[in-house]
Design a protein around this motif. Sequence first.
Motif, PDB file in Angstrom:
ATOM      1  N   ILE A 104      55.637  43.560  40.564  1.00  0.00           N
ATOM      2  CA  ILE A 104      56.335  42.751  41.596  1.00  0.00           C
ATOM      3  C   ILE A 104      56.843  43.338  42.742  1.00  0.00           C
ATOM      4  O   ILE A 104      56.247  42.895  43.908  1.00  0.00           O
ATOM      5  CB  ILE A 104      57.272  41.977  40.793  1.00  0.00           C
ATOM      6  CG1 ILE A 104      56.564  41.056  39.560  1.00  0.00           C
ATOM      7  CG2 ILE A 104      58.107  40.825  41.820  1.00  0.00           C
ATOM      8  CD1 ILE A 104      57.753  40.501  38.542  1.00  0.00           C
ATOM      9  N   LEU A 151      53.058  36.169  43.700  1.00  0.00           N
ATOM     10  CA  LEU A 151      52.446  37.002  42.905  1.00  0.00           C
ATOM     11  C   LEU A 151      52.548  36.617  41.439  1.00  0.00           C
ATOM     12  O   LEU A 151      53.641  36.290  41.137  1.00  0.00           O
ATOM     13  CB  LEU A 151      52.823  38.331  43.347  1.00  0.00           C
ATOM     14  CG  LEU A 151      52.315  39.570  42.340  1.00  0.00           C
ATOM     15  CD1 LEU A 151      51.858  40.749  43.009  1.00  0.00           C
ATOM     16  CD2 LEU A 151      53.464  39.807  41.027  1.00  0.00           C
ATOM     17  N   VAL A 201      56.185  31.863  36.659  1.00  0.00           N
ATOM     18  CA  VAL A 201      55.987  32.469  35.346  1.00  0.00           C
ATOM     19  C   VAL A 201      56.222  31.390  34.276  1.00  0.00           C
ATOM     20  O   VAL A 201      57.132  30.389  34.697  1.00  0.00           O
ATOM     21  CB  VAL A 201      56.816  33.718  35.057  1.00  0.00           C
ATOM     22  CG1 VAL A 201      56.388  34.705  35.720  1.00  0.00           C
ATOM     23  CG2 VAL A 201      58.102  33.249  35.542  1.00  0.00           C
ATOM     24  N   MET A 218      56.257  45.733  34.427  1.00  0.00           N
ATOM     25  CA  MET A 218      56.160  44.370  35.226  1.00  0.00           C
ATOM     26  C   MET A 218      56.769  44.271  36.421  1.00  0.00           C
ATOM     27  O   MET A 218      56.715  43.699  37.449  1.00  0.00           O
ATOM     28  CB  MET A 218      56.626  43.421  34.147  1.00  0.00           C
ATOM     29  CG  MET A 218      56.423  41.937  34.854  1.00  0.00           C
ATOM     30  SD  MET A 218      56.378  40.640  33.365  1.00  0.00           S
ATOM     31  CE  MET A 218      57.105  39.491  34.400  1.00  0.00           C
ATOM     32  N   VAL A 222      57.549  34.563  42.048  1.00  0.00           N
ATOM     33  CA  VAL A 222      56.632  34.912  41.013  1.00  0.00           C
ATOM     34  C   VAL A 222      56.676  33.448  39.984  1.00  0.00           C
ATOM     35  O   VAL A 222      57.741  33.142  39.390  1.00  0.00           O
ATOM     36  CB  VAL A 222      57.106  36.083  40.219  1.00  0.00           C
ATOM     37  CG1 VAL A 222      56.107  36.329  39.154  1.00  0.00           C
ATOM     38  CG2 VAL A 222      57.330  37.141  41.034  1.00  0.00           C
ATOM     39  N   GLN A 272      47.793  38.620  31.306  1.00  0.00           N
ATOM     40  CA  GLN A 272      47.218  39.691  30.506  1.00  0.00           C
ATOM     41  C   GLN A 272      45.698  39.236  30.132  1.00  0.00           C
ATOM     42  O   GLN A 272      45.458  37.998  29.814  1.00  0.00           O
ATOM     43  CB  GLN A 272      48.138  39.658  29.054  1.00  0.00           C
ATOM     44  CG  GLN A 272      49.022  40.649  29.247  1.00  0.00           C
ATOM     45  CD  GLN A 272      49.561  41.481  28.002  1.00  0.00           C
ATOM     46  OE1 GLN A 272      48.662  41.872  27.288  1.00  0.00           O
ATOM     47  NE2 GLN A 272      50.976  41.356  27.930  1.00  0.00           N
ATOM     48  N   HIS A 285      49.029  46.465  30.898  1.00  0.00           N
ATOM     49  CA  HIS A 285      49.893  45.744  29.945  1.00  0.00           C
ATOM     50  C   HIS A 285      49.436  45.571  28.698  1.00  0.00           C
ATOM     51  O   HIS A 285      49.700  45.778  27.443  1.00  0.00           O
ATOM     52  CB  HIS A 285      50.467  44.654  30.483  1.00  0.00           C
ATOM     53  CG  HIS A 285      51.893  44.600  31.471  1.00  0.00           C
ATOM     54  ND1 HIS A 285      51.745  44.377  32.736  1.00  0.00           N
ATOM     55  CD2 HIS A 285      52.899  45.097  31.031  1.00  0.00           C
ATOM     56  CE1 HIS A 285      52.987  44.761  33.153  1.00  0.00           C
ATOM     57  NE2 HIS A 285      53.585  45.169  32.305  1.00  0.00           N
ATOM     58  N   GLY A 334      50.596  37.666  37.357  1.00  0.00           N
ATOM     59  CA  GLY A 334      49.537  38.332  36.468  1.00  0.00           C
ATOM     60  C   GLY A 334      49.306  37.602  35.203  1.00  0.00           C
ATOM     61  O   GLY A 334      50.367  37.124  34.889  1.00  0.00           O
TER      62      GLY A 334
HETATM   63  N1  TRP Z   1      53.956  39.710  31.168  1.00  0.00           N
HETATM   64  C1  TRP Z   1      53.284  38.447  31.771  1.00  0.00           C
HETATM   65  C2  TRP Z   1      52.696  37.626  30.777  1.00  0.00           C
HETATM   66  O1  TRP Z   1      52.677  38.077  29.427  1.00  0.00           O
HETATM   67  C3  TRP Z   1      52.017  39.189  32.522  1.00  0.00           C
HETATM   68  C4  TRP Z   1      52.559  39.992  33.657  1.00  0.00           C
HETATM   69  C5  TRP Z   1      52.302  41.426  33.814  1.00  0.00           C
HETATM   70  C6  TRP Z   1      53.069  39.358  34.769  1.00  0.00           C
HETATM   71  N2  TRP Z   1      52.845  41.531  35.159  1.00  0.00           N
HETATM   72  C7  TRP Z   1      53.345  40.506  35.842  1.00  0.00           C
HETATM   73  C8  TRP Z   1      53.285  38.219  35.190  1.00  0.00           C
HETATM   74  C9  TRP Z   1      54.032  40.507  36.870  1.00  0.00           C
HETATM   75  C10 TRP Z   1      54.044  37.921  36.551  1.00  0.00           C
HETATM   76  C11 TRP Z   1      54.412  39.119  37.413  1.00  0.00           C
HETATM   77  O2  TRP Z   1      52.328  36.676  31.009  1.00  0.00           O
END
Ligand code: TRP
Length: 335
Positions: free
Chosen positions: A132, A4, A142, A128, A140, A8, A42, A6
Amino acid sequence: MRVLSGVQPSGLLHLGNYYGALQQYLELQHEEEALYFIADLHALTTVRDAAALREATFEAALAFLSLGLDPSRAILFRQSDIPEITELHWILGCLVPLSHLERAHGYKDKTARGIAANFGLVAYPVLMAADILAFGADVVPVGKDQVQHLEFARDWATRFNLTFVDRYDPQDPEARLPGSERGILKLPQARLQETAAVVPGTDGQKMSKSSGNTIDLFADDDTVRKQIMGIKTDSTPMDQPKPDNALHRLLQLVAPPARFEQIDASWRLGGKGYAEYKKALLECFHATFEAPRKRREELIQDRGEIERILAGGARRARDIAAPIIDQVRRAVGIR
Ligand code: TRP
């Protein structure tokens, strides 16, 4: 394994977004169960323009789909479509020590830059973690700047399980040994992208929208040409070997490997000027992104279809989150 991540919503995507994150997400959809979402809640911590947020969210969905996300495999959704996330964020927040949030890098960076601290900015890592943990994600992917957030998510999941699961053993979170009980919230693993180090922008600094040094994936031809031809280079004479710089690194990312080898050989030998290499980069950019750029033009005609895909993604995502949140509710006593 359940993957998973995310992003923005931030408007037009650039090469930094692609090589830094999206490329890997898109590869993973073929190997694992993948959930990707657009973190519009977010974004609310800093965005104050409704139309801009709506547009940026649409653009992010468009980008994922144009670049090859297959909505029949991967689950693509909008964060705000999942009430389970916001509910878990509250429940989790009631266990989170304020001291953790005060030492969060993202929060410290933003307040140091003079952004007034609002509750959402402080709570950002909690939301955040909920993103997850609501889905029981295993992995995740990232960037480096998000590693602390993942550590928080693991820590808070452990606290939750210790508090509300009687025989939870943090040494044995999956209850492989007799006598211990499995946690309700699963501990996620961060996956750092090694190859996707920092993508340099046209000024040699990290490519980012706020620095105004991007090469945009979906800008019109003219803008892309200007961005690429505007990459800052030094005054090494044509016949001299060229030093490692942003242009070289961008060529390495965008050119197919065989082509890059050729380019690199002449780069080290000397004999060509920077303008020629910029033209090569422009050519490779178009070769690599022509198909996604075309697909985006088609998809943009059909907003209804994008909405349907996001709605379908939200349904599938909620089906995964609902049983987890149900256990959470029972464990804390609101059911
Ligand atoms: N904070 C992450 C960013 O700025 C974006 C994000 C929000 C995210 N929720 C998440 C990334 C959950 C991974 C999992 O890039």
